[in-house]
Design an enzyme around this catalytic site. Structure first.
Site, PDB file in Angstrom:
ATOM      1  N   HIS A 216       7.767   6.963   6.579  1.00 14.68           N
ATOM      2  CA  HIS A 216       7.545   7.694   7.835  1.00 14.68           C
ATOM      3  C   HIS A 216       6.659   6.907   8.793  1.00 14.68           C
ATOM      4  O   HIS A 216       6.633   7.197   9.992  1.00 14.68           O
ATOM      5  CB  HIS A 216       6.947   9.072   7.551  1.00 14.68           C
ATOM      6  CG  HIS A 216       5.505   9.056   7.150  1.00 14.68           C
ATOM      7  ND1 HIS A 216       5.102   8.850   5.850  1.00 14.68           N
ATOM      8  CD2 HIS A 216       4.370   9.210   7.875  1.00 14.68           C
ATOM      9  CE1 HIS A 216       3.785   8.901   5.785  1.00 14.68           C
ATOM     10  NE2 HIS A 216       3.308   9.111   7.007  1.00 14.68           N
TER      11      HIS A 216
ATOM     12  N   ASP B 208       9.854   8.267   0.719  1.00 16.98           N
ATOM     13  CA  ASP B 208       8.850   7.935   1.731  1.00 16.98           C
ATOM     14  C   ASP B 208       8.137   6.618   1.426  1.00 16.98           C
ATOM     15  O   ASP B 208       6.900   6.550   1.445  1.00 16.98           O
ATOM     16  CB  ASP B 208       7.834   9.065   1.874  1.00 16.98           C
ATOM     17  CG  ASP B 208       7.129   9.040   3.226  1.00 16.98           C
ATOM     18  OD1 ASP B 208       7.291   8.035   3.961  1.00 16.98           O
ATOM     19  OD2 ASP B 208       6.400   9.995   3.542  1.00 16.98           O
TER      20      ASP B 208
ATOM     21  N   SER C   3      -1.857   7.381   6.086  1.00 20.04           N
ATOM     22  CA  SER C   3      -0.511   7.376   5.519  1.00 20.04           C
ATOM     23  C   SER C   3      -0.027   5.957   5.286  1.00 20.04           C
ATOM     24  O   SER C   3      -0.210   5.071   6.119  1.00 20.04           O
ATOM     25  CB  SER C   3       0.462   8.092   6.452  1.00 20.04           C
ATOM     26  OG  SER C   3       0.200   9.461   6.492  1.00 20.04           O
TER      27      SER C   3
END
Length: 461
Positions: free
Chosen positions: A50, A81, A158
């Site tokens: 992402h 992911d 992230s």
């Protein structure tokens, strides 16, 4: 610990451009984001999918240098992911690649390392592993193994590494809303599978079973199915066309075990003999094309069958990345397929605002032999050829001249193959009738009026 303790941690800069699913012939304005990553080999950086989805330009930066280096995506698994970036090997010179560890245990002390918002320097937060189970991955909507930690994972963290005893045990990827210091990471076994698959040139799509299941905890139901006191298992209610289960398993079968893992009546397995998780956990460590065994109960008879693992393709696909919408124009009607991205036209709470027919399809309907996609009228570009049809936007096309379109390409073939007239019936029962000669004359007029570059997406050209 200080930033010199984790020289493998890098910052990722991404410019990306998302598709416009309401006006599928165009894109939204470019935007930018920052996230984190980790050096895992010469010229190789691991990050979150992402973090680089729909990317048009990517750069990475080490904490020890102000210089940014251009990076390219060499492999991505949007299901799990994860993404692997390639950079010039000079960027990783002098950096000892991080080693991928093993599955965490409850209570393990971990360090979440990355570049969260609020500053420019490397951030290190400490925490412990508090939960290990199957979770829904926000990026893909897949249910895969995840590890929960009580260290803060904020925007910018992230894609960054989570360390335990000097090795990477996970990649930070999401946090729980309305909760403090509860973050989740993609665990080491899923990371290892992704990297091994890239090395072996295997598909990065995570396979799935392709069924709807029902737990078998009810005593009367168990007697009806012929389950003994010590039996677990889940009842297969629907089978998705073209899935792993298609043509091998049947509706009404009880799935007792999968890949050697006994399934309990509540749909869980004892993963690695340690943690009780939903049986979806099995797929996170396999590739499309692998063969696994399943034990089933069918009509009172126990049998073992082989399953060749296939991608998990749905009637309403979950979020798609690095691709453009499929669409075409006919008589001023912009036709496209229903996807999660299309549903997000209605905002972050689309499930309460989008048309009920589309929401029901997302949650409950499976692909069949006759219907692989739902074709929908995305909007009506007003013209004399479609006067009176203006209020039929967001209607699903049920039939074209009595035939059910299997997918968007099939709908286009039916419309172009019609002779003098063509009739469409929608999910609400509405009837749209066109004379082909009129739609052909209107095509150029409508495209010019609304500044459309063409009358269909490139994949339908």
């Amino acid at each position: 610990m200080n930033e010199s303790s984790y020289p493998q941690a890098v910052r990722v800069y991404c410019t990306y451009q998302d598709a416009d699913y309401e006006n599928p012939w165009q894109t939204l304005a470019p935007r930018s984001s920052t996230s984190s990553g980790v050096v895992i080999g010469p010229g190789r950086v691991l990050t979150g999918a992402h973090c680089v989805a729909n990317a048009t330009f990517i750069q990475v930066q080490k904490s020890s240098s102000p210089d940014k280096i251009v990076a390219q995506v060499v492999a991505v698994s949007h299901d799990s992911d994860l993404a692997l970036l390639e950079v010039a090997e000079t960027f990783t010179d002098g950096v000892e690649p991080a080693e991928i560890g093993t599955l965490s245990r409850l209570g393990d002390e971990v360090s979440v390392v990355g570049y969260p918002v609020g500053g420019d320097e490397l951030s290190i937060t400490e925490g412990i592993v508090s939960r290990i189970e199957v979770q829904s991955y926000e990026h893909s909507g897949r249910n895969l193994l995840a590890v929960t930690v009580d260290a803060a994972i904020n925007s910018g963290n992230s894609g960054g590494p989570v360390f335990h005893e000097g090795r990477v045990v996970g990649i930070a990827f999401q946090s729980l809303e309305d909760a403090e210091n509860i973050g989740e990471m993609v665990p080491a076994p899923v990371v290892r599978t992704f990297l091994e698959g890239v090395e072996a040139d295997r598909p990065t799509t995570v396979p799935g079973l392709g069924t709807t299941v029902q737990h078998t905890e009810n005593p009367a139901l168990r007697r009806r199915l012929g389950l003994g006191p010590s039996d677990g298992g889940v009842l297969l209610n629907l089978i998705e066309h073209g899935s792993t289960a298609w043509s091998v398993l049947e509706e009404g079968d009880v799935l007792l075990s999968l890949d050697g893992n006994a399934i309990a009546a509540n749909g869980t397995v004892r993963y690695r003999g340690l943690f009780r998780c939903q049986f979806d956990v099995v797929f996170g460590e396999h590739f499309v094309g692998d063969t696994i065994e399943a034990e089933i109960l069918r009509g009172g008879d126990r049998r073992t069958v082989e399953l060749e693992l296939a991608p998990l393709e749905r009637l309403v696909p979950r979020a798609a990345y690095d691709t453009r919408p499929t669409w075409f124009l006919f008589g001023g009607l912009v036709m496209t397929r229903v996807t999660l991205d299309f549903l997000r036209i209605w905002g972050t709470e689309w499930w309460s605002k989008a048309p009920a027919r589309l929401v029901h399809a997302y949650y409950h309907e499976l692909r069949t032999d006759a219907r692989q996609e739902l074709v929908v009228i995305a909007q009506v570009l007003a013209d004399e050829v479609n006067v009176g049809y203006e209020d039929l936007a967001y209607e699903v096309i049920d039939t074209i001249d009595g035939a059910t379109p299997a997918d968007t390409a099939g709908a286009l073939r039916l419309l172009e193959g019609a002779s003098e007239t063509v009739t469409l019936r929608t999910s609400s029962g509405a009837l749209l009738h066109f004379e082909k000669s009129e739609t052909e004359r209107a095509a150029a007029r409508i495209a010019e009026r609304y500044r459309l570059p063409s009358d269909r997406s490139d994949d339908l050209a």
